[in-house]
Write a protein that holds these residues in place. Structure first.
Motif, PDB file in Angstrom:
ATOM      1  N   LEU A  84       0.839  -1.208   0.000  1.00  0.00           N
ATOM      2  CA  LEU A  84       0.000   0.000   0.000  1.00  0.00           C
ATOM      3  C   LEU A  84       0.867   1.249   0.000  1.00  0.00           C
ATOM      4  N   LEU A  85       0.427   2.246  -0.758  1.00  0.00           N
ATOM      5  CA  LEU A  85       1.123   3.531  -0.734  1.00  0.00           C
ATOM      6  C   LEU A  85       0.505   4.375   0.363  1.00  0.00           C
ATOM      7  N   ILE A  86       1.351   5.122   1.048  1.00  0.00           N
ATOM      8  CA  ILE A  86       0.845   6.016   2.083  1.00  0.00           C
ATOM      9  C   ILE A  86       0.739   7.405   1.457  1.00  0.00           C
ATOM     10  N   ASP A  87      -0.472   7.914   1.434  1.00  0.00           N
ATOM     11  CA  ASP A  87      -0.724   9.184   0.738  1.00  0.00           C
ATOM     12  C   ASP A  87       0.021  10.349   1.398  1.00  0.00           C
ATOM     13  N   VAL A 125      -2.445  -4.795   6.729  1.00  0.00           N
ATOM     14  CA  VAL A 125      -1.856  -4.046   5.611  1.00  0.00           C
ATOM     15  C   VAL A 125      -0.336  -3.920   5.780  1.00  0.00           C
ATOM     16  N   LEU A 126       0.339  -3.840   4.648  1.00  0.00           N
ATOM     17  CA  LEU A 126       1.782  -3.586   4.661  1.00  0.00           C
ATOM     18  C   LEU A 126       2.085  -2.498   3.637  1.00  0.00           C
ATOM     19  N   PRO A 127       2.979  -1.581   3.983  1.00  0.00           N
ATOM     20  CA  PRO A 127       3.264  -0.489   3.054  1.00  0.00           C
ATOM     21  C   PRO A 127       4.211  -0.908   1.934  1.00  0.00           C
ATOM     22  N   ALA A 168      12.800  -6.444   8.140  1.00  0.00           N
ATOM     23  CA  ALA A 168      12.630  -6.219   9.585  1.00  0.00           C
ATOM     24  C   ALA A 168      11.578  -5.127   9.822  1.00  0.00           C
ATOM     25  N   SER A 169      11.563  -4.112   8.975  1.00  0.00           N
ATOM     26  CA  SER A 169      10.525  -3.071   9.088  1.00  0.00           C
ATOM     27  C   SER A 169       9.148  -3.672   8.844  1.00  0.00           C
ATOM     28  N   LEU A 170       9.059  -4.487   7.794  1.00  0.00           N
ATOM     29  CA  LEU A 170       7.760  -5.105   7.484  1.00  0.00           C
ATOM     30  C   LEU A 170       7.296  -5.980   8.652  1.00  0.00           C
ATOM     31  N   ALA A 171       8.251  -6.646   9.304  1.00  0.00           N
ATOM     32  CA  ALA A 171       7.895  -7.477  10.469  1.00  0.00           C
ATOM     33  C   ALA A 171       7.284  -6.598  11.559  1.00  0.00           C
ATOM     34  N   ARG A 172       7.851  -5.408  11.754  1.00  0.00           N
ATOM     35  CA  ARG A 172       7.301  -4.516  12.797  1.00  0.00           C
ATOM     36  C   ARG A 172       5.915  -3.997  12.412  1.00  0.00           C
ATOM     37  N   TRP A 173       5.713  -3.812  11.100  1.00  0.00           N
ATOM     38  CA  TRP A 173       4.368  -3.380  10.672  1.00  0.00           C
ATOM     39  C   TRP A 173       3.337  -4.470  10.914  1.00  0.00           C
TER      40      TRP A 173
END
Ligand SMILES: Nc1ncnc2c1ncn2[C@@H]1O[C@H](COP(=O)(O)OP(=O)(O)OP(=O)(O)O)[C@@H](O)[C@H]1O
Ligand SMILES: [Mg+2]
Length: 351
Positions: A236-239, A298-300, A313-318
């Motif tokens: 997902l894009l963050i606007d 969701v994942l960015p 590792a960032s995705l894991a935290r999300w």
């Protein structure tokens, strides 16, 4: 494997899921391997002894966490986190060795091209061997009688094939109602059908066709009695712009006509494109959630040429509840433009 047992933190469980065996699947290229690696890391971070599984033909999930080469025996990728690669030939060799209890015969049999060809040509047999190995890993105990793995994350083939894999133990159990194969097929089938022990994590992209396919796939799985434990909407894009900002930029573009410097025009067009893209993604997310009947994880989208270990590792935290809360809040109303996107990226990079 570490000797000390980690402590499970229920508040940190990714996807809100208690550790179990999950098959991470979805259409080709949607991020199955990436999500599998991130989920394994997130479960480990929540205190679960975790095993990341690659299957034959699928390669990459473990490489996203460690440069170590993995094989048929679990290889540590980090504390309380191991990787394993299950191949049909190794699973067959192990099965024959356990059944016949003679290593020499097992090696001869598995090296035999006729037996190898038979095993390759009989997909049900191959799938049962792989499922049997996963079942074995899920029930395996350490020297103190504790289960070795709390969580097993399988980087699964793209859907279609993955579905066949899961249904296979039941099919074989029905084909051979008695005998040693039947007993194992029945045990494996019970494991696969126990929603507390095994589930599917479906990965999708926030686009029209992938969302439609994901909804169809869920229905198909439900009709086969296979539990979908969670859905992950990846990329997902963050606007970074509000609706009002995007409208103003559109107005500027219209008013300026061809008089704008090409670089400036391109930058302004990017603003409008990004905002439109975010709105389209939000609509697809809504359609997916309406079809499923509940919210999805969701994942960015990470803006990097190639995902490295720090991005996984960032995705894991999300994936963990704290990260999801930040992300969902930003997706719900990123009204403060660039600051909102910056907050998301900063939170992703925080340890
Ligand atoms: N959230 C994300 N942000 C940025 N890039 C991503 C993200 N998720 C996945 N990607 C990238 O998208 C590509 C496909 O991801 P991945 O290999 O995980 O998909 P897959 O579903 O396992 O593919 P395959 O069907 O080939 O096995 C990779 O280049 C990966 O780095
Ligand atoms: Mg993959």
């Amino acid at each position: 494997m570490a000797a000390r047992t980690p402590e499970l933190d229920p508040a940190a469980l990714p996807l809100g899921l208690a550790p179990r065996t999950v098959f991470v699947t979805g259409k080709g290229g949607v991020g199955k391997s990436t999500v599998a690696a991130a989920l394994a890391l997130a479960w480990r971070d929540a205190g679960a002894r975790t095993l990341l599984v690659e299957l034959e033909g699928q390669a990459s999930a473990a490489a996203l966490l460690s440069p170590k080469k993995i094989g048929y025996e679990p290889v540590p990728l980090g504390e309380h986190l191991c990787g394993i690669r299950i191949t049909m030939a190794e699973a067959l060799r192990e099965y024959v060795r356990l059944r016949l209890k003679v290593k020499l015969v097992a090696d001869r049999l598995v090296g035999n091209p006729i037996i190898d060809q038979f095993a390759q040509a009989a997909p049900g047999f191959r799938d049962l061997l792989i499922l049997g190995k996963l079942w074995w890993l899920a029930t395996e105990k350490d020297s103190r009688g504790h289960r070795k793995w709390d969580a097993i994350v399988v980087d699964s083939p793209a859907t279609g094939h993955g579905l066949g894999l899961l249904g296979m133990a039941g099919t074989i159990a029905r084909m051979f109602p008695v005998g040693p194969i039947a007993a194992q097929a029945k045990a494996v089938d019970e494991y696969v059908r126990d929603a507390a022990r095994v589930g599917i994590v479906l990965v999708a992209l926030p686009e029209e066709l992938p969302v439609t396919e994901t909804l169809e796939l869920r229905e198909e799985l439900a009709s086969r009695g296979i539990d979908v434990a969670a859905e992950v909407l990846n990329g997902l894009l963050i606007d970074r712009f509000t609706g009002a900002e995007s409208k103003r930029v559109e107005g500027l573009l219209d008013d300026a006509g061809t008089s704008l410097d090409p670089g400036v025009r391109h930058a302004l067009e990017t603003v409008v494109w990004e905002h439109t893209r975010c709105s389209d993604q939000a609509a697809e997310r809504e359609r997916l959630e309406a079809g499923i009947g509940h919210g999805v994880c969701v994942l960015p989208h990470m803006f990097v040429p190639q995902l490295g270990r720090e991005h996984v590792a960032s995705l894991a935290r999300w994936l963990a509840p704290g990260g999801q809360d930040v992300l969902l809040a930003q997706l719900a109303g990123a009204t403060d433009g660039p600051a909102a996107a910056a907050a998301v990226h900063a939170a992703g990079g925080a340890s």
